[in-house]
Write a protein that holds these residues in place. Sequence first.
Motif, PDB file in Angstrom:
ATOM      1  N   ALA A  97       2.094 -14.570   5.736  1.00 26.02           N
ATOM      2  CA  ALA A  97       3.003 -15.231   4.788  1.00 26.02           C
ATOM      3  C   ALA A  97       3.722 -14.332   3.785  1.00 26.02           C
ATOM      4  O   ALA A  97       4.652 -14.789   3.136  1.00 26.02           O
ATOM      5  N   ILE A  98       3.333 -13.086   3.629  1.00 24.84           N
ATOM      6  CA  ILE A  98       4.049 -12.216   2.688  1.00 24.84           C
ATOM      7  C   ILE A  98       5.465 -11.995   3.209  1.00 24.84           C
ATOM      8  O   ILE A  98       5.664 -11.733   4.387  1.00 24.84           O
ATOM      9  N   ARG A  99       6.446 -12.106   2.316  1.00 22.00           N
ATOM     10  CA  ARG A  99       7.849 -11.913   2.706  1.00 22.00           C
ATOM     11  C   ARG A  99       8.369 -10.516   2.369  1.00 22.00           C
ATOM     12  O   ARG A  99       9.238  -9.991   3.055  1.00 22.00           O
ATOM     13  N   ALA A 100       7.874  -9.952   1.255  1.00 23.59           N
ATOM     14  CA  ALA A 100       8.312  -8.626   0.807  1.00 23.59           C
ATOM     15  C   ALA A 100       7.193  -8.022  -0.020  1.00 23.59           C
ATOM     16  O   ALA A 100       6.476  -8.736  -0.737  1.00 23.59           O
ATOM     17  N   LEU A 101       7.065  -6.680   0.068  1.00 21.52           N
ATOM     18  CA  LEU A 101       6.017  -5.993  -0.674  1.00 21.52           C
ATOM     19  C   LEU A 101       6.452  -4.563  -0.953  1.00 21.52           C
ATOM     20  O   LEU A 101       6.924  -3.866  -0.053  1.00 21.52           O
ATOM     21  N   LEU A 102       6.339  -4.162  -2.208  1.00 23.57           N
ATOM     22  CA  LEU A 102       6.691  -2.818  -2.647  1.00 23.57           C
ATOM     23  C   LEU A 102       5.644  -2.382  -3.667  1.00 23.57           C
ATOM     24  O   LEU A 102       5.251  -3.170  -4.527  1.00 23.57           O
ATOM     25  N   GLU A 103       5.184  -1.136  -3.541  1.00 30.02           N
ATOM     26  CA  GLU A 103       4.202  -0.611  -4.481  1.00 30.02           C
ATOM     27  C   GLU A 103       4.716   0.690  -5.080  1.00 30.02           C
ATOM     28  O   GLU A 103       5.408   1.452  -4.410  1.00 30.02           O
ATOM     29  N   GLU A 104       4.349   0.906  -6.343  1.00 28.45           N
ATOM     30  CA  GLU A 104       4.744   2.133  -7.026  1.00 28.45           C
ATOM     31  C   GLU A 104       3.557   2.672  -7.817  1.00 28.45           C
ATOM     32  O   GLU A 104       2.843   1.931  -8.483  1.00 28.45           O
ATOM     33  N   TRP A 105       3.386   3.990  -7.723  1.00 27.88           N
ATOM     34  CA  TRP A 105       2.416   4.717  -8.540  1.00 27.88           C
ATOM     35  C   TRP A 105       3.228   5.580  -9.505  1.00 27.88           C
ATOM     36  O   TRP A 105       4.016   6.410  -9.071  1.00 27.88           O
ATOM     37  N   ARG A 106       3.051   5.356 -10.810  1.00 24.41           N
ATOM     38  CA  ARG A 106       3.740   6.124 -11.860  1.00 24.41           C
ATOM     39  C   ARG A 106       2.730   7.033 -12.536  1.00 24.41           C
ATOM     40  O   ARG A 106       1.652   6.576 -12.917  1.00 24.41           O
TER      41      ARG A 106
END
Length: 162
Positions: A97-106
């Motif tokens: 069911a996930i439509r979009a996914l983005l991850e960020e490490w700052r």
Amino acid sequence: MARRLRPVGLDFLEDAPVRLVFSARTTAAPEAVYRALAEEVEGWPRWFRAVTLARPTHGGAGREIKLLGGIRFQETIMAVDPEQRYAYRVDETNAPAIRALLEEWRLTPSGSGTHVRWTFAADGPATVRFALAAARPGLGHSFRTAVRALDRRLAGRSGADQ
């Protein structure tokens, strides 16, 4: 079965319907943390317990990730800012069911170490949004445990290795 997700840009980090943001501090320098995140991709399972496989794809422009429980991701690297930022978008997954996914490490220098901020940005139907909100404490715990393990791992390296 793997499904294609909606391609999103870095602006999704601010606009996503679900944004989970966690932070922790390491004693390691930003360059060492960045190297572990972005350049030593295959090492992730050694410090992030939820990750069972991590390997670069497409000459380093992507990653293949497998998590405990069998979830798989094919990712595109979206931002590579040495010692500051590492971000990736999930293009394909078997997660339902996930439509979009983005991850960020700052990464931000902090005293004699690094402040690490992880943003998990996602979209999906109401059931996914609810599930991610419910999973927030577990995801935060997993992140903080991973950062502590990474910090111990980096502290165990000699200065010549870093």
